[in-house]
Design a protein around this motif. Structure first.
Motif, PDB file in Angstrom:
ATOM      1  N   LEU A  21       0.990  -1.077   0.057  1.00 40.64           N
ATOM      2  CA  LEU A  21      -0.002   0.003   0.141  1.00 40.64           C
ATOM      3  C   LEU A  21       0.796   1.173   0.109  1.00 40.64           C
ATOM      4  O   LEU A  21       2.210   1.236  -0.115  1.00 40.64           O
ATOM      5  N   GLU A  22       0.189   2.526   0.172  1.00 35.60           N
ATOM      6  CA  GLU A  22       1.008   3.561   0.046  1.00 35.60           C
ATOM      7  C   GLU A  22       1.900   3.711   1.561  1.00 35.60           C
ATOM      8  O   GLU A  22       1.107   3.108   2.696  1.00 35.60           O
ATOM      9  N   LYS A  23       2.460   4.762   1.816  1.00 38.29           N
ATOM     10  CA  LYS A  23       3.182   5.177   2.986  1.00 38.29           C
ATOM     11  C   LYS A  23       3.917   3.792   3.615  1.00 38.29           C
ATOM     12  O   LYS A  23       3.711   3.713   5.006  1.00 38.29           O
ATOM     13  N   ASN A  24       4.747   3.082   2.968  1.00 38.15           N
ATOM     14  CA  ASN A  24       5.326   2.168   3.585  1.00 38.15           C
ATOM     15  C   ASN A  24       4.267   0.930   4.518  1.00 38.15           C
ATOM     16  O   ASN A  24       4.637   0.075   5.205  1.00 38.15           O
ATOM     17  N   ARG A  25       2.966   1.007   4.076  1.00 38.97           N
ATOM     18  CA  ARG A  25       1.961  -0.085   4.574  1.00 38.97           C
ATOM     19  C   ARG A  25       1.663  -1.201   3.756  1.00 38.97           C
ATOM     20  O   ARG A  25       1.917  -1.128   2.375  1.00 38.97           O
ATOM     21  N   VAL A  26       1.812  -2.417   4.295  1.00 42.33           N
ATOM     22  CA  VAL A  26       1.526  -3.568   3.456  1.00 42.33           C
ATOM     23  C   VAL A  26       0.347  -4.578   4.100  1.00 42.33           C
ATOM     24  O   VAL A  26       0.378  -4.714   5.335  1.00 42.33           O
ATOM     25  N   LEU A  27      -0.475  -4.815   3.184  1.00 39.74           N
ATOM     26  CA  LEU A  27      -1.534  -5.852   3.811  1.00 39.74           C
ATOM     27  C   LEU A  27      -1.179  -7.247   3.907  1.00 39.74           C
ATOM     28  O   LEU A  27      -0.152  -7.541   2.764  1.00 39.74           O
ATOM     29  N   VAL A  28      -1.392  -8.083   4.838  1.00 36.45           N
ATOM     30  CA  VAL A  28      -0.964  -9.324   4.827  1.00 36.45           C
ATOM     31  C   VAL A  28      -2.229 -10.169   5.070  1.00 36.45           C
ATOM     32  O   VAL A  28      -3.206  -9.893   5.787  1.00 36.45           O
ATOM     33  N   GLY A  29      -2.353 -11.142   4.018  1.00 34.31           N
ATOM     34  CA  GLY A  29      -3.325 -11.997   3.861  1.00 34.31           C
ATOM     35  C   GLY A  29      -3.070 -13.208   4.727  1.00 34.31           C
ATOM     36  O   GLY A  29      -2.237 -13.905   4.371  1.00 34.31           O
ATOM     37  N   THR A  30      -4.088 -13.598   5.586  1.00 30.83           N
ATOM     38  CA  THR A  30      -3.822 -14.967   6.158  1.00 30.83           C
ATOM     39  C   THR A  30      -4.718 -16.066   5.962  1.00 30.83           C
ATOM     40  O   THR A  30      -5.974 -15.957   5.448  1.00 30.83           O
ATOM     41  N   ARG A  31      -4.400 -16.899   6.604  1.00 27.39           N
ATOM     42  CA  ARG A  31      -5.529 -18.325   6.780  1.00 27.39           C
ATOM     43  C   ARG A  31      -6.595 -18.212   7.827  1.00 27.39           C
ATOM     44  O   ARG A  31      -6.027 -18.072   9.028  1.00 27.39           O
ATOM     45  N   GLU A  32      -7.827 -18.155   7.320  1.00 28.89           N
ATOM     46  CA  GLU A  32      -8.954 -18.332   8.580  1.00 28.89           C
ATOM     47  C   GLU A  32      -9.061 -16.952   9.397  1.00 28.89           C
ATOM     48  O   GLU A  32      -9.683 -16.936  10.211  1.00 28.89           O
ATOM     49  N   LYS A  33      -7.939 -16.004   9.144  1.00 31.56           N
ATOM     50  CA  LYS A  33      -8.008 -14.838  10.275  1.00 31.56           C
ATOM     51  C   LYS A  33      -7.998 -13.652   9.593  1.00 31.56           C
ATOM     52  O   LYS A  33      -7.509 -12.471  10.203  1.00 31.56           O
ATOM     53  N   GLY A  34      -8.314 -13.453   8.324  1.00 33.65           N
ATOM     54  CA  GLY A  34      -8.566 -12.280   7.649  1.00 33.65           C
ATOM     55  C   GLY A  34      -7.187 -11.429   7.240  1.00 33.65           C
ATOM     56  O   GLY A  34      -6.256 -12.213   6.916  1.00 33.65           O
ATOM     57  N   LEU A  35      -7.060 -10.148   7.571  1.00 30.76           N
ATOM     58  CA  LEU A  35      -6.114  -9.465   7.161  1.00 30.76           C
ATOM     59  C   LEU A  35      -5.470  -8.721   8.173  1.00 30.76           C
ATOM     60  O   LEU A  35      -5.919  -8.372   9.082  1.00 30.76           O
ATOM     61  N   GLY A  36      -3.951  -8.556   7.903  1.00 34.31           N
ATOM     62  CA  GLY A  36      -3.470  -7.587   9.014  1.00 34.31           C
ATOM     63  C   GLY A  36      -2.666  -6.448   8.264  1.00 34.31           C
ATOM     64  O   GLY A  36      -2.528  -6.521   6.867  1.00 34.31           O
ATOM     65  N   ASN A  73       3.337  -2.017   9.121  1.00 38.36           N
ATOM     66  CA  ASN A  73       4.045  -0.931   8.818  1.00 38.36           C
ATOM     67  C   ASN A  73       5.319  -1.524   8.622  1.00 38.36           C
ATOM     68  O   ASN A  73       6.165  -2.320   9.263  1.00 38.36           O
ATOM     69  N   SER A  74       6.052  -1.519   7.266  1.00 41.17           N
ATOM     70  CA  SER A  74       7.094  -2.191   6.863  1.00 41.17           C
ATOM     71  C   SER A  74       8.310  -1.518   7.177  1.00 41.17           C
ATOM     72  O   SER A  74       9.485  -2.172   7.212  1.00 41.17           O
ATOM     73  N   VAL A  75       8.215  -0.385   7.712  1.00 42.92           N
ATOM     74  CA  VAL A  75       9.462   0.156   8.291  1.00 42.92           C
ATOM     75  C   VAL A  75       9.852  -0.266   9.880  1.00 42.92           C
ATOM     76  O   VAL A  75      11.073  -0.740  10.141  1.00 42.92           O
ATOM     77  N   ASN A  76       8.758  -0.154  10.484  1.00 41.34           N
ATOM     78  CA  ASN A  76       9.044  -0.637  12.031  1.00 41.34           C
ATOM     79  C   ASN A  76       8.413  -2.146  12.318  1.00 41.34           C
ATOM     80  O   ASN A  76       8.906  -2.363  13.400  1.00 41.34           O
ATOM     81  N   GLY A  77       7.912  -2.727  11.344  1.00 38.89           N
ATOM     82  CA  GLY A  77       7.552  -4.023  11.652  1.00 38.89           C
ATOM     83  C   GLY A  77       6.396  -4.171  12.657  1.00 38.89           C
ATOM     84  O   GLY A  77       5.919  -5.273  13.167  1.00 38.89           O
ATOM     85  N   GLN A  78       5.695  -3.032  12.848  1.00 34.17           N
ATOM     86  CA  GLN A  78       4.477  -3.026  13.744  1.00 34.17           C
ATOM     87  C   GLN A  78       3.044  -3.366  13.141  1.00 34.17           C
ATOM     88  O   GLN A  78       3.030  -2.724  11.831  1.00 34.17           O
TER      89      GLN A  78
END
Length: 337
Positions: free
Chosen positions: A229-244, A247-252
């Motif tokens: 995504l924009e501004k160093n954000r990354v969506l993470v798709g998981t199994r059975e638990k939706g999306l996370g 923040n790709s810079v600080n890993g939070q």
């Protein structure tokens, strides 16, 4: 390139020629079992397309009007799940039996394989990625991460595996997906221990799992997909638990609730942001779109059949390859072709 490709798994590839506003379906028959599965596609810089399938490596004529359609380039005894093309003539393929490097003729691309080489035989490959330094990375199902480097006229394979004695090693050898962010950080999705962040400069792995990923945390340790995504954000798709939301810079992680609670099927295997900034979320049994501004999450109706591919054309339509055919979607409209 004035073509749109949607892969299905019923022997069909749907091809839209956007320059002619036409739609064409090409059928490939596998003489072995007539059940060819199309998994992945890539193209070189001159417009030649190659397909990773259960019937080996296939190529498509640049001019589809010739009627030749899809033809086998070779390796028909291999079941390929991923493909990545390097320098137009080198095709890297991930299979259930290792990493295959196929050399393609520069003078007659798509005609034949002029040489081949196998790396890591007997090992299943889930994903292949070529980084910005032209190194090859392969996510293995149960053998960690492989890096293939070309130096001094030959290839060298470097292996990264989990080591209980090394806190800077991989957290798991069971890998699923790879993603390189804008800073050149390699993110690795596993099927049992969340995400591994690998710094290509320092060569250190850092694990982001359910136990150590911030105040919100990763909501599942089985990771299926990533989306920048924009501004160093990354969506993470998981199994059975939706999306996370990472923040790709600080890993939070951040947890915007609209991404989570309304999802009926929470196994997210693919995502797309279109030109209207609408987020499309493809799960195993459903398709959703998240509208910008209002944040309203809508489940697209009539999608009972599994969606195998999703992309956007130059006119802003969303095209889906499904088990029941090719669909063209727009807001408030669902047209089946």
């Amino acid at each position: 390139r004035q073509r749109l490709w949607v892969l299905s798994n019923n022997n069909n590839i749907n091809i839209i020629r956007k320059d002619r506003n036409s739609c064409r379906n090409i059928y490939f028959q596998n003489s072995r079992d007539n059940q060819t599965q199309f998994y992945d596609i890539d193209s070189d810089r001159t417009g030649n397309f190659y397909l990773a399938t259960s019937a080996g490596l296939l190529a498509v004529d640049q001019d589809l009007t010739l009627g030749k359609g899809i033809r086998s380039v070779g390796l028909s005894d291999h079941d390929f799940r991923s493909i990545s093309i390097q320098n137009d003539t080198l095709v890297w393929l991930g299979s259930e039996n290792g990493i295959i490097l196929a050399g393609i003729s520069r003078s007659n691309p798509g005609s034949e394989i002029i040489h081949r080489r196998t790396f890591c035989p007997g090992k299943e490959v889930r994903s292949i990625h070529i980084d910005r330094e032209s190194n090859i990375w392969a996510a293995m199902n149960n053998d960690g991460l492989k890096k293939i480097i070309h130096e001094n006229g030959d290839y060298k394979v470097q292996s990264f595996r989990r080591s209980a004695a090394d806190i800077n090693s991989l957290s798991s050898n069971r890998l699923r997906c790879l993603f390189e962010d804008r800073q050149g950080i390699l993110w690795i999705g596993t099927t049992e221990m969340g995400i591994n962040k690998y710094n290509l400069a320092s060569h250190v792995f850092f694990n982001l799992g359910m136990h150590n990923s911030g105040i919100y945390g990763l909501n599942s340790d089985i990771v299926l997909s990533f989306l920048q995504l924009e501004k160093n954000r990354v969506l993470v798709g998981t199994r059975e638990k939706g999306l996370g939301l990472l923040n790709s810079v600080n890993g939070q992680f951040i947890r915007p609730e609209q991404y989570f609670n309304p999802l009926r099927d929470k196994s997210v295997s693919n995502m797309l942001i279109d030109s209207r900034n609408i987020l499309w979320i493809r799960s195993w049994d459903a398709l959703y779109c998240l509208l910008p501004g209002s944040g309203e999450l809508i489940e697209v109706t009539g999608m009972e059949q599994e969606v195998n591919g999703i992309c956007e054309d130059d006119f802003g339509f969303i095209w889906l390859g499904t088990r029941s055919g090719l669909r063209r979607l727009s807001i408030g409209q669902d047209n089946l072709i």
